[in-house]
Design a protein around this motif. Structure first.
Motif, PDB file in Angstrom:
ATOM      1  N   THR A  10       0.843  -1.311  -0.147  1.00  0.00           N
ATOM      2  CA  THR A  10      -0.089  -0.073  -0.126  1.00  0.00           C
ATOM      3  C   THR A  10       0.861   1.292  -0.003  1.00  0.00           C
ATOM      4  O   THR A  10       1.596   1.617   1.122  1.00  0.00           O
ATOM      5  CB  THR A  10      -0.742   0.064   1.251  1.00  0.00           C
ATOM      6  OG1 THR A  10      -1.812  -1.133   1.097  1.00  0.00           O
ATOM      7  CG2 THR A  10      -1.713   1.176   1.485  1.00  0.00           C
ATOM      8  N   ASP A  11       0.741   1.771  -1.197  1.00  0.00           N
ATOM      9  CA  ASP A  11       1.736   2.883  -1.194  1.00  0.00           C
ATOM     10  C   ASP A  11       1.124   4.313  -1.255  1.00  0.00           C
ATOM     11  O   ASP A  11       1.904   5.396  -1.534  1.00  0.00           O
ATOM     12  CB  ASP A  11       2.471   2.893  -2.581  1.00  0.00           C
ATOM     13  CG  ASP A  11       3.260   1.704  -2.906  1.00  0.00           C
ATOM     14  OD1 ASP A  11       3.572   1.320  -1.888  1.00  0.00           O
ATOM     15  OD2 ASP A  11       3.417   1.429  -4.108  1.00  0.00           O
ATOM     16  N   SER A  12      -0.123   4.536  -0.714  1.00  0.00           N
ATOM     17  CA  SER A  12      -0.664   5.921  -0.571  1.00  0.00           C
ATOM     18  C   SER A  12      -1.559   5.691   0.600  1.00  0.00           C
ATOM     19  O   SER A  12      -1.948   4.689   0.774  1.00  0.00           O
ATOM     20  CB  SER A  12      -1.270   6.301  -1.886  1.00  0.00           C
ATOM     21  OG  SER A  12      -2.591   5.690  -1.962  1.00  0.00           O
ATOM     22  N   VAL A  13      -1.949   7.007   1.302  1.00  0.00           N
ATOM     23  CA  VAL A  13      -2.828   7.034   2.346  1.00  0.00           C
ATOM     24  C   VAL A  13      -4.307   6.680   1.726  1.00  0.00           C
ATOM     25  O   VAL A  13      -4.975   6.004   2.281  1.00  0.00           O
ATOM     26  CB  VAL A  13      -2.575   8.434   2.949  1.00  0.00           C
ATOM     27  CG1 VAL A  13      -4.160   8.746   3.853  1.00  0.00           C
ATOM     28  CG2 VAL A  13      -1.440   8.714   3.781  1.00  0.00           C
ATOM     29  N   ALA A  14      -4.552   7.163   0.347  1.00  0.00           N
ATOM     30  CA  ALA A  14      -5.772   7.165  -0.255  1.00  0.00           C
ATOM     31  C   ALA A  14      -6.119   5.455  -0.161  1.00  0.00           C
ATOM     32  O   ALA A  14      -7.281   4.961  -0.028  1.00  0.00           O
ATOM     33  CB  ALA A  14      -5.639   7.543  -1.673  1.00  0.00           C
ATOM     34  N   GLU A  15      -5.135   4.473  -0.588  1.00  0.00           N
ATOM     35  CA  GLU A  15      -5.398   3.076  -0.581  1.00  0.00           C
ATOM     36  C   GLU A  15      -5.542   2.734   0.626  1.00  0.00           C
ATOM     37  O   GLU A  15      -6.382   1.751   1.074  1.00  0.00           O
ATOM     38  CB  GLU A  15      -4.312   2.541  -1.297  1.00  0.00           C
ATOM     39  CG  GLU A  15      -4.322   0.986  -1.633  1.00  0.00           C
ATOM     40  CD  GLU A  15      -3.089   0.436  -2.250  1.00  0.00           C
ATOM     41  OE1 GLU A  15      -3.306  -0.785  -2.351  1.00  0.00           O
ATOM     42  OE2 GLU A  15      -2.266   0.803  -2.643  1.00  0.00           O
ATOM     43  N   ALA A  16      -4.771   3.274   1.768  1.00  0.00           N
ATOM     44  CA  ALA A  16      -4.754   2.606   3.219  1.00  0.00           C
ATOM     45  C   ALA A  16      -6.325   3.158   3.622  1.00  0.00           C
ATOM     46  O   ALA A  16      -6.836   2.128   4.160  1.00  0.00           O
ATOM     47  CB  ALA A  16      -3.969   3.277   4.112  1.00  0.00           C
ATOM     48  N   ARG A  17      -6.886   4.266   3.313  1.00  0.00           N
ATOM     49  CA  ARG A  17      -8.110   4.628   3.749  1.00  0.00           C
ATOM     50  C   ARG A  17      -9.135   3.553   3.140  1.00  0.00           C
ATOM     51  O   ARG A  17     -10.229   3.149   3.874  1.00  0.00           O
ATOM     52  CB  ARG A  17      -8.272   5.877   3.209  1.00  0.00           C
ATOM     53  CG  ARG A  17      -9.705   6.556   3.975  1.00  0.00           C
ATOM     54  CD  ARG A  17      -9.675   7.889   3.665  1.00  0.00           C
ATOM     55  NE  ARG A  17      -8.910   8.645   4.455  1.00  0.00           N
ATOM     56  CZ  ARG A  17      -7.836   9.300   4.115  1.00  0.00           C
ATOM     57  NH1 ARG A  17      -7.636   9.605   2.834  1.00  0.00           N
ATOM     58  NH2 ARG A  17      -7.168  10.027   4.797  1.00  0.00           N
ATOM     59  N   GLU A  18      -8.948   3.436   1.956  1.00  0.00           N
ATOM     60  CA  GLU A  18     -10.055   2.241   1.409  1.00  0.00           C
ATOM     61  C   GLU A  18     -10.036   0.945   1.817  1.00  0.00           C
ATOM     62  O   GLU A  18     -11.111   0.260   2.288  1.00  0.00           O
ATOM     63  CB  GLU A  18      -9.639   2.135  -0.246  1.00  0.00           C
ATOM     64  CG  GLU A  18     -10.529   1.146  -0.877  1.00  0.00           C
ATOM     65  CD  GLU A  18     -10.261   1.135  -2.555  1.00  0.00           C
ATOM     66  OE1 GLU A  18     -10.851   0.192  -3.041  1.00  0.00           O
ATOM     67  OE2 GLU A  18      -9.447   1.788  -2.831  1.00  0.00           O
TER      68      GLU A  18
END
Length: 481
Positions: A265-273
């Motif tokens: 997971t390379d971004s906060v957006a993906e982690a939030r999903e």
């Protein structure tokens, strides 16, 4: 009036507190200055309300969605398994698996990357599901996993079956991540789990604010001395205020539970999903119940054991049945006396890795608070969770209650040993010496050597204060939990 176990417990409390203070300087910080990361003191762990979720949806995403979003292209996976280059062996089928997942072993999940390439990636059940009496039990830690091989060898071998440029790019991304953490993903003993070391190695390669990956470490990586850990059962999660042995994992449990996503997971957006559906996974896990002991129980002896347990053991491990309660107690190292290496190592790493967690997306509703001690765990289904202690150093409950019965060197009877109904644990062989007696690495990796740092079987000697009849009664009662 204090019981004989309580007398010992109170005698060690002051010494444990002194140890906690003396190790406060291990991080290298000036103790006169404010410490950025809170450290846990021995005693009760406060409760934090958890986010609500949908247990049914949680099961579905647990068995069908990927928290690790990079992996081996599916076509290469098929070719590699056919050529026996890559072996995900599994004979167990999970209900509710859909589409490609229904074709895959339970420890693997299908995922389609943004590039359109279908991937096969690992999931949580590789460590957190295991066979018991011929059935796969979700939530039972797998104590027979083999992390002794270099994972880079398998990844490189599977890469030979990648065809297209798009597949090659996805494989390379996965291979690079595995290569970066490989030294922290290997143990030399069957059953020793390196999950903690892997997580810290991944943190070292990520910016905590953006989660962007760096090929070069941004923090000094952890020691490559990978300490052994025994995988705790998931069915106790609903009782625990802190998720981990050393009292870390407080606050929102979801942030800790999805740390495996830091592989890819390379971004906060993906982690939030991922976070949006992982709260449902946590809700599902909180509904799990311990497996019922499947063999005969002497009810009269178990009742005697229950009275003894409530008198001698319940202060730390709680009560069960109609008056159920669990105290969530962090017990100081000097009191419990078990191998200190895991707790001390986490404490030393506080300023690097606890700070990383606390400032990252994963820690926004939580705070890492390592302590110099170990949490006395809930004992639901304890009969099924051998070997015992945080490092898996004691093969049976009988040996846990009698230090004279703990072997210095031992190995499982086989790769799938039978259950020992008398000693409550997996059948094992007591050895007269360590790994050096075996010529091959394949034999050596089965030897558990308690003389090694981090592998010690000492401590939790409260059972030594009981007589043989009391120990038999206590064992009989533990079958019923």
């Amino acid at each position: 009036m204090l019981t004989k176990i309580e007398i010992r417990r109170h005698r060690h409390w002051l010494a444990g507190a002194i140890l906690l203070i003396s190790l406060g300087s291990l991080t290298g910080c000036d103790r006169d200055k404010p410490v950025a990361v809170t450290k846990a003191a021995p005693g009760p762990i406060p409760e934090t309300p958890q986010r609500p979720g949908d247990p049914q949806a949680g099961y579905d995403v647990l068995v069908n969605r990927a928290v690790v979003t990079c992996g081996l292209p599916y076509d290469a996976y098929v070719a590699a398994t056919e050529a026996e280059t890559f072996d995900p062996a599994s004979d167990y089928v999970l209900a509710g698996r859909r589409g490609r997942n229904a074709e895959l072993p339970y420890a693997l999940t299908a995922f389609t990357a943004e590039s359109g390439v279908e991937l096969v990636t690992s999931n949580c059940l590789g460590c957190h599901a295991a066979p018991l009496n011929g059935e796969l039990v979700i939530g039972l830690g797998n104590e027979f996993l083999d992390f002794t091989a270099d994972p880079v060898m398998a990844v490189e071998g599977a890469g030979a079956y990648v065809d297209t440029d798009a597949e090659a790019a996805e494989w390379q991304r996965w291979a690079d991540r595995i290569g970066a953490i490989a030294p922290w993903s290997m143990t030399d003993t069957i059953g020793a789990n390196p999950a903690q070391a892997i997580t810290l190695a991944l943190m070292a390669h990520r910016d905590p604010e953006t989660l962007a990956w760096s090929d070069e470490p941004l923090l000094p990586p952890p020691s490559v001395e990978v300490l052994p850990a025994s995988v705790p059962p998931w069915w106790n999660l609903g009782k625990k205020h802190a998720m981990f042995y050393n009292a870390e994992g407080r606050g929102d449990h979801v942030g800790y539970m999805m740390l495996a996503s830091t592989t890819c997971t390379d971004s906060v957006a993906e982690a939030r999903e991922i976070d949006a559906w992982f709260k449902d996974v946590r809700a599902y896990l909180a509904t799990l119940e311990a497996p019922v002991y499947p063999y005969p129980v002497d009810a009269e002896l178990a009742a005697e054991g229950e009275r003894l347990f409530n008198r001698e053991c319940s202060d730390c491990h709680g009560r069960y049945g109609e008056r159920e309660r669990y105290p969530n107690e962090l017990v100081a190292l000097d009191e419990v006396g078990t191998d200190p290496a895991m707790a001390e190592q986490a404490y030393r790493h506080t300023e690097r890795f606890a700070r990383w967690f606390n400032t990252s997306f994963y820690g926004r509703n939580a705070e890492a608070q390592p302590g110099l001690g170990y949490v006395a765990p809930p004992l639901d289904g304890v009969w099924a969770t051998a070997p015992y202690l945080h490092n898996g150093a004691v093969p049976t409950l009988a040996a846990l209650l009698d230090t004279r019965e703990r072997p210095t060197y031992w190995r499982f009877e086989s790769a799938s040993p039978a259950y020992d109904q008398a000693a409550l644990g997996w059948r094992h062989e007591r050895l007269g010496q360590g790994r050096e007696q075996f010529a091959s690495l394949d034999e050596q990796k089965w030897v558990y050597d308690t003389s090694r740092r981090g592998y010690g079987n000492q401590g939790h000697d409260y059972g030594d204060l009981l007589d043989d009849q009391e120990r038999r009664a206590l064992l009989e009662y533990l079958k019923t939990l």
